[in-house]
Design a protein around this motif. Sequence first.
Motif, PDB file in Angstrom:
ATOM      1  N   ASP A  63       0.830  -1.210   0.000  1.00  0.00           N
ATOM      2  CA  ASP A  63       0.000   0.000   0.000  1.00  0.00           C
ATOM      3  C   ASP A  63       0.863   1.259   0.000  1.00  0.00           C
ATOM      4  OD1 ASP A  63      -2.351  -1.385  -0.068  1.00  0.00           O
ATOM      5  OD2 ASP A  63      -2.847  -1.105   2.053  1.00  0.00           O
ATOM      6  N   SER A  66       2.548   1.763  -3.391  1.00  0.00           N
ATOM      7  CA  SER A  66       1.602   2.230  -4.408  1.00  0.00           C
ATOM      8  C   SER A  66       1.347   3.730  -4.266  1.00  0.00           C
ATOM      9  CB  SER A  66       0.291   1.451  -4.323  1.00  0.00           C
ATOM     10  OG  SER A  66      -0.421   1.760  -3.131  1.00  0.00           O
ATOM     11  N   LYS A  67       1.379   4.213  -3.036  1.00  0.00           N
ATOM     12  CA  LYS A  67       1.197   5.650  -2.807  1.00  0.00           C
ATOM     13  C   LYS A  67       2.414   6.443  -3.278  1.00  0.00           C
ATOM     14  CE  LYS A  67      -2.001   5.053   1.060  1.00  0.00           C
ATOM     15  NZ  LYS A  67      -2.207   5.199   2.534  1.00  0.00           N
TER      16      LYS A  67
END
Length: 373
Positions: A63, A66-67
């Motif tokens: 996560d 991906s940011k």
Amino acid sequence: MSKPIYTPILNAKQGEFDALDHIRTETNKAIFPLFELPIFSDEFLKRKKYENEPTPKRLFVADTLSKIISARSNEPFMLDIFKWSPDSTLESGEHVLNFSYNYLASRNANVTTVVGYDRWEDIQYVKALESIRVKSDSFCIRLESYAFEDMYDEDHFSEILHDILDTLQLTPSKCHVILDLGDVSSTSVVEICEKVERAYGLIRPLGFTRVSMAGCSLTSFITDMVPEQDSSEVILRREYVAWKSLRNTADIGFGDYGVVSPNSAEIRTPHANGKIRYTISDNYFVARGHSRMHGNKGAQMYDLSETVISSGFYLGSSFSWGDRRIEDCANRLLKGSLKDWVAIDTSHHIQFATMSVLEFEKQLLLNRTTARL
């Protein structure tokens, strides 16, 4: 890649991502940020997202990565697992650094892997880097506290540095180096210059041409900068003043830690004071409130925003997204959480730091051109 204007070392957290999501296009292209991957602590296991997840650590890292991709798009960045143990693995047993690189590379991210000098003795860390080297030649060597200590024994320092270069088969001219002084809040400008000059003198003859320095003058506790509640202070940006002095004779880039101290705690406390860290020329203007659990709680940010705007340092709502949010707060349109104010302060800081470095470089070039005439 051409030499970057500015190299901020940033936490890979939502506040920093929010700031980058609102960055000007030309500023985004001028920076070469280093993202430090946050550690996955037991506190995260209490969150609903992870409580029934069989591989929570892997999900957290994915996560976060991906940011980073979303924040940088096709622009280059560096990734470091500095806050993790150098032998850290995910639930599958895969080294966190290998997983991170493979995840980013499979999505065509323009990533440079950071090699930590201070972590080079860990065999699992070295093996992870060797695995990445098979697929990539984009690396940055980060020289930190142990490296600066080792420099007093030049032979020992040179032996480790050459071991890094030989093991990973790195070409110095293609490899970025960051001279990372970390927390310099108690270090004099003269001492910063002496440390960087010593380091630069040792690595430059090896052929490194992409060298940056970084440090942070902001402390982890607001009380160390602004002793009195509901007051403000001007704090010297020691790393920036030192860089300007060094830049006159050394081809070295500028970097810092944005507006968050490298010693700041990973977990935020609900009793944290309201504060705004507003970057100005050679300094920070820091406005401190009081515990967000007492008095007017989050509404104290209205007053702090007014303090910044009336300080004489405020550059107007058009300067950056962060400046616009400060004005919105002063107009009672938002209060903002701690994360929001990291984003707001970081937005202004990145824009100001990039413009300041660019202007200094232009003036330096003009002075040198004039001197040759």
